[in-house]
Structures are given as C-alpha cells and as structure tokens.
Design an enzyme around this catalytic site. Structure first.
Site: not given
Ligand code: TYM
Length: 326
Positions: A112, A192, A195
């Site tokens: 969101k 972290k 992808k």
C-alpha cells in the site's frame, strides 16, 4: 515424527537469503522430520503477471532444492497449485478472520505504501490467509522461515485459534523455526537481501557473475591503509556466514590492522562462496537441462501430501457444513 513445512515463491531465482534462511535449514530437517516443501506459485501471482516466468521459476526453484540435497524419497517437494484445495481452505479461514487483522499485515502495508493503488490487488490483501491455509491444511508442526515471515506465522496461529474457537479443535497451531544467525541475511547494500531491493546474490549463478555481484557489495570509502571496522561492514557480515571461526578471526585482525582493502575482503568472500556453491552449481545445471526429472520429483511429492490434504478437507467441510455428507 514431527512434520516440517515451508514454501518459497516462484518469482525469479532464489538468492543467498532464501538459501541460508530457508532452503538449507528446511533440507536439514528432512532427516528427522516428515518434510513437506512447496513452491508457492499461487502466491507469486500477486506480483508476477507473466505466466511463463512463473512456470520457469517454479522449475528453477525446485531444481535448487534438489541440487542442494533435498531427497525426494524422504521429503515431499511439490507445487502449491498441484494442491488446489489450499484455495478452498483459504476461503474457510477467510470466513472466520477479521479484515482489521489483515489490514495490519506488513506485506499489505508495504504494498500500500508503494502508492500504486491500481496494482494493489485483493490477492495481496489475502496473502496471509492463503499462507495460513498452506500451513494448516497439512497439520504442520514446524515451519522453517526467515524473520520476515514471523508475522505471517503469528497470523496463521491466530487464524487457527479463531477457527478452532468456532468449530472445535480441528487445526494444529504451528511453530516457526528461525535460525538466529541467518534470520535476516543482508544484501549487497546492507538492507535485507530481497528481490524487491535489487540487492541479491544468486548462489548458483556462474563464478563470473557471482564475482560481479560480490564486487558490487557497498562499503564505505576508507583507503587501503586505514584500519576498518568489521562490525559495520557488509562484506564482513556476509563473510561471517560462510567462513570458519578461525577465518573470521583472521579477517577481523586484517580489518583492524589496516593495509587491507575492501577489494581484498571481497575477493576472500568470493573465494569462500564460490568454493561453497560450486558442487551444487553442477547439480543444478544438470537438473535444469532435465526438466522431466524435476517434474517427476514434484509428482512424487504431490502424491505424498495428497492423503493428508484429503483427510483435512473432509473434516473441515463436514465441520463448517459445506458439501455432501456420506
Ligand atoms: P519468500 O519466497 O519471500 O522467501 C522464501 C524464504 O526465504 C526467506 N528469506 C530470507 N531469510 C533470511 N534472510 C533474507 N534476506 C531472506 N529473504 C527471504 C523467507 O523468510 C522465506 O522463509 N510467504 C512466503 C512463501 C510462503 C510460505 C507459505 C512460507 C507461502 N506459503 C507457507 C512458509 C509457509 C514468501 O514469500 O517467502
């Protein structure tokens, strides 16, 4: 024997974070657990709209598990979509779970916050429900995952409790297994590895590409001569995940002494990782050229898990009142 279950999305090729955080621990559990692992192709649909890409990725991810030592005669490896009952189970869970709880999911909030309202689909909102269905349909005891999945595991337990409160003690509450050292593997930029951040290292790519990815790890701008701080270095953080205790101590000494550049450290990291992954890379290349072998393993896996699914669904349909009664 306890049952271990986990899943990984078929969006591209797995990265080192997926490998250390989930694939490796999951494969280790095949020796003393009943192991059920699947490729989450339904979950991949939330973001990937290229069907061929999902199909190809499913085979690659399966080949990763096999190349890294998943033994299909011990552990069940299967496609999520080969068990379509999980979508039915997700509906049953949806019917007892509040919208408000789903609105708090990190995955939904992150999607969101990206601000692309037209890309925010209902499946993204429902993602944790399908994931809970994946886990609960197999009566799983433990779920090996990286730290980013912990909230989903809490929601799964929450959904199971609510379902049980309404229909009786039918669902088992699973436990997450997170290995502290690799709970959140950092990517090339220190965030972290993910992808979506474009900071991944692909374990089974060619040596040449692996080297290029490692050389792109972000460091500060200290000169070769200057002493360096290993505790705040992305190269060192990754090195620690592959090196022995003595090797880590030596690298630490080199950092603190100075006259040791980040180029040296990256080369040491590359050599460690390349040596670690080379044997698996050969398995992977062979498998990906033999897709039938991968499909055979997936078929075997599906056959293995099917009786568990049928038993669960029969109980649940009866309890909620849908379907024909024998
Ligand atoms: P996915 O495909 O994003 O990631 C697969 C697994 O890799 C772990 N992982 C990491 N671990 C450590 N460091 C990192 N940088 C890192 N990045 C990823 C994830 O924690 C995960 O364990 N929702 C799941 C797929 C799924 C699932 C399930 C998992 C669907 N149904 C049921 C368990 C049980 C996901 O998107 O994983």
């Amino acid at each position: 024997m306890k049952r271990s279950l986990s899943g990984i999305k078929s969006t591209g090729i797995p990265h080192v974070g997926n490998y250390l955080g989930m694939i490796r621990p999951a494969i280790e559990l095949q020796n003393d657990h009943e192991a059920f692992y699947f490729i989450a192709d339904y979950h991949a649909l939330t973001t990937e709209k290229d069907g061929k890409a999902i199909y190809d990725s499913t085979l690659s991810v399966a080949a990763y598990f096999l190349a890294f030592g998943l033994d299909p005669s011990k552990a069940a490896l299967f496609r999520q979509s080969d068990v379509p009952e999980v979508t039915e189970m997700a509906w049953l869970l949806s019917s007892v779970y509040n919208m408000g709880s789903l609105e708090r999911a990190h995955s939904y909030k992150a999607a969101k916050d990206l601000g692309k309202a037209n890309e925010l689909n209902h499946a993204t909102f429902m993602y944790p429900v399908l994931m809970a269905a994946d886990i609960l349909i197999y009566n799983s005891d433990v779920v090996p995952v990286g730290a980013d999945q912990l909230q989903h595991l809490e929601m799964t337990r929450d959904m199971a409790s609510r379902f049980n409160a309404v229909y009786g003690e039918l669902l088992k509450l699973p436990e997450a297994i997170v290995n502290e050292n690799v709970a959140t593997v950092p990517g090339t930029d220190g965030r972290k590895m993910s992808k979506s951040y474009d900071n991944t290292i692909e374990p089974l790519t060619t040596s040449k590409k692996l080297k290029k990815q490692i050389m792109s790890v972000v460091t500060d701008v200290k000169t070769l001569e200057e002493p360096k701080d290993p505790t705040h270095c992305n190269v060192f953080a990754l090195y620690k995940l592959f090196a022995t205790h003595d090797e880590i101590e030596t690298m630490k000494g080199n950092y603190l002494a100075g006259n040791y550049g980040y180029g040296h450290a990256k080369l040491a990291l590359f050599e460690k990782m390349d040596a670690y992954f080379t044997p698996f890379r050969e398995n992977y290349t062979r498998l990906i050229e033999n897709p039938q072998e991968i499909e055979d393993a997936l078929t075997l896996g599906t056959e293995r898990v099917r009786p568990v699914v049928e038993e669960t669904m029969e109980k649940l349909r009866y309890a909620v009142g849908v379907g024909r009664r024998k």
